[in-house]
Design an enzyme around this catalytic site. Structure first.
Site, short mmCIF file in Angstrom:
data_model
loop_
_atom_site.label_atom_id
_atom_site.label_comp_id
_atom_site.label_asym_id
_atom_site.label_seq_id
_atom_site.Cartn_x
_atom_site.Cartn_y
_atom_site.Cartn_z
N LYS A 296 6.12 -0.29 -11.20
CA LYS A 296 5.34 -0.47 -11.77
C LYS A 296 5.26 -1.04 -13.34
O LYS A 296 6.02 -1.13 -13.79
CB LYS A 296 4.30 -0.04 -11.83
CG LYS A 296 3.31 0.14 -10.33
CD LYS A 296 2.08 -0.30 -10.79
CE LYS A 296 1.73 -0.18 -8.32
NZ LYS A 296 1.17 0.60 -7.52
N ARG A 330 5.10 5.76 -2.41
CA ARG A 330 4.91 4.33 -2.12
C ARG A 330 6.16 3.15 -2.74
O ARG A 330 5.77 3.76 -3.97
CB ARG A 330 3.17 3.58 -1.70
CG ARG A 330 3.43 1.94 -2.02
CD ARG A 330 1.67 1.16 -0.93
NE ARG A 330 1.98 -0.55 -1.25
CZ ARG A 330 2.04 -0.78 -1.88
NH1 ARG A 330 2.29 -0.52 -2.82
NH2 ARG A 330 2.16 -2.21 -1.22
#
Ligand code: 9MG
Length: 350
Positions: A296, A330
């Site tokens: 991210k 995840r």
């Protein structure tokens, strides 16, 4: 009437000992004897006033009645998700079916590539495969229903009979949930927590599948335009709590729900770091907690690394989550995450 809210953020995790297993030194999060905490931050919010103090496990367990319900949710054993016991951290591998990531833009090539990628992630040790065909990255444009179905259904249909790992469908659309469930998906992952599509709550209830409720502030197109919170951790917690209640009213029991603080979805760097550092608080919602921090942009914000160069930061975030007892990670890099987890788990058991 006071609208005071109470939160417990487990802190001071320790390795099991005979005493602790008997419950005299700590409390076990999510019913797990390896998730023992000796203390917690007790947080009380009354309007704009927030009081925080560290309390011992003993103090917590003999606290006022108001705490008992929260403590019960925090410590209750979680049901398996899609047949997988939550007694060790699970790895969910990310499989994107997005033609725009392929140079020729071809739909068939994209499906073939996604199937091959999913098989590869399973071979690397993914416990769950999360299949999605609509990018929800900051700035991403929405994909219409027919296009999403055309992209994702061939992949689900091809994988369902071939893989051992349960398939998760990453979608915000009720019709995609319904068809994916019929084709063998075992988990619904909705980054809008069943708010995007007005039919999603009912359809999710009808499928009988577990659902990941992720927090997001705003829509992918605009969510990074100056996101604001009073207190990001408590606001996200309260929002997820309200979504759990909406699901329960629609007939989805809490035992079938997972929560996710939604790293990167309508959050600044400071918001993401606050959520990562305090994510054990989400156990108080009584659901398994999923963390998606892999590659991210907050990692890029801290280090300057581009998406392909964010594996070290992704592993650090994953272990920070696991240290706080989060049950599902995840990730894009399954093999590397498995290796990091193997070292983490072995060192805790040593
Ligand atoms: C689809 N997707 C992208 N990022 C995600 C995250 O952090 N959590 C979940 N549940 N889904 C995500």
């Amino acid at each position: 009437m006071s609208d005071k809210s109470i939160y417990i953020r487990p802190t001071a995790r320790f390795a099991p000992t005979a005493d602790a297993a008997a419950g005299s030194l700590g409390f076990a999060v999510a019913g797990r004897r390896d998730l023992l905490f000796a203390a917690a931050e007790l947080i009380e919010r009354d309007g704009s006033e927030i009081a925080r103090r560290i309390v011992s496990a003993a103090e917590l367990c003999s606290g006022p009645l108001q705490l008992a319900g929260l403590l019960e949710r925090l410590t209750r054993r979680r049901d398996p998700v899609a047949g997988l016991a939550l007694d060790r951290p699970l790895v969910m591998g990310v499989v994107n079916v997005t033609p725009d990531s392929f140079s020729d833009g071809g739909r068939y090539l994209a499906a073939d590539a996604a199937i091959a990628h999913a098989l590869q992630l399973e071979a690397e040790g993914a416990d769950i495969l999360d299949i999605g065909a609509e990018s929800t990255r900051p700035g991403a444009e929405p994909v219409d229903l027919q296009e999403e179905l055309r992209r994702v259904m061939p992949v689900i249909e091809a994988l369902a009979p071939r893989v051992r790992a349960p398939l998760s469908i990453d979608t915000r659309k009720a019709e995609v949930m319904r068809r994916a469930a019929r084709a063998g998906a075992a988990l619904l992952n909705d980054v809008s927590a069943l708010t995007h599509d007005p039919a999603a709550l009912q359809v999710a209830a009808e499928t009988g599948l577990p659902v990941v409720l992720m927090h997001a502030q705003g829509d992918p197109r605009t969510m990074q335009d100056d996101p604001r919170y009073d207190d990001v951790v408590l606001d996200v917690y309260d929002w997820l709590g309200a979504r759990i209640e909406a699901c329960e009213r629609a007939g989805i029991p809490r035992s079938r729900l997972l929560v996710d603080p939604g790293i990167g979805f309508g959050k600044t760097l400071a918001h993401n770091l606050a959520l990562l550092g305090a994510s054990s608080i989400f156990h108080g919602l009584g659901c398994a907690v999923l963390l998606g921090a892999s590659r991210k942009s907050f990692i890029g914000g801290l280090t300057g690394a581009d998406a392909q160069g964010r594996l070290p930061g992704s592993l650090a975030a994953a272990l920070l989550g696991v240290a706080q007892g989060l049950q599902i990670l995840r990730v894009h890099d399954v093999a590397a995450t498995r290796q990091a987890l193997a070292v983490w788990e072995a060192s805790r058991g040593a």
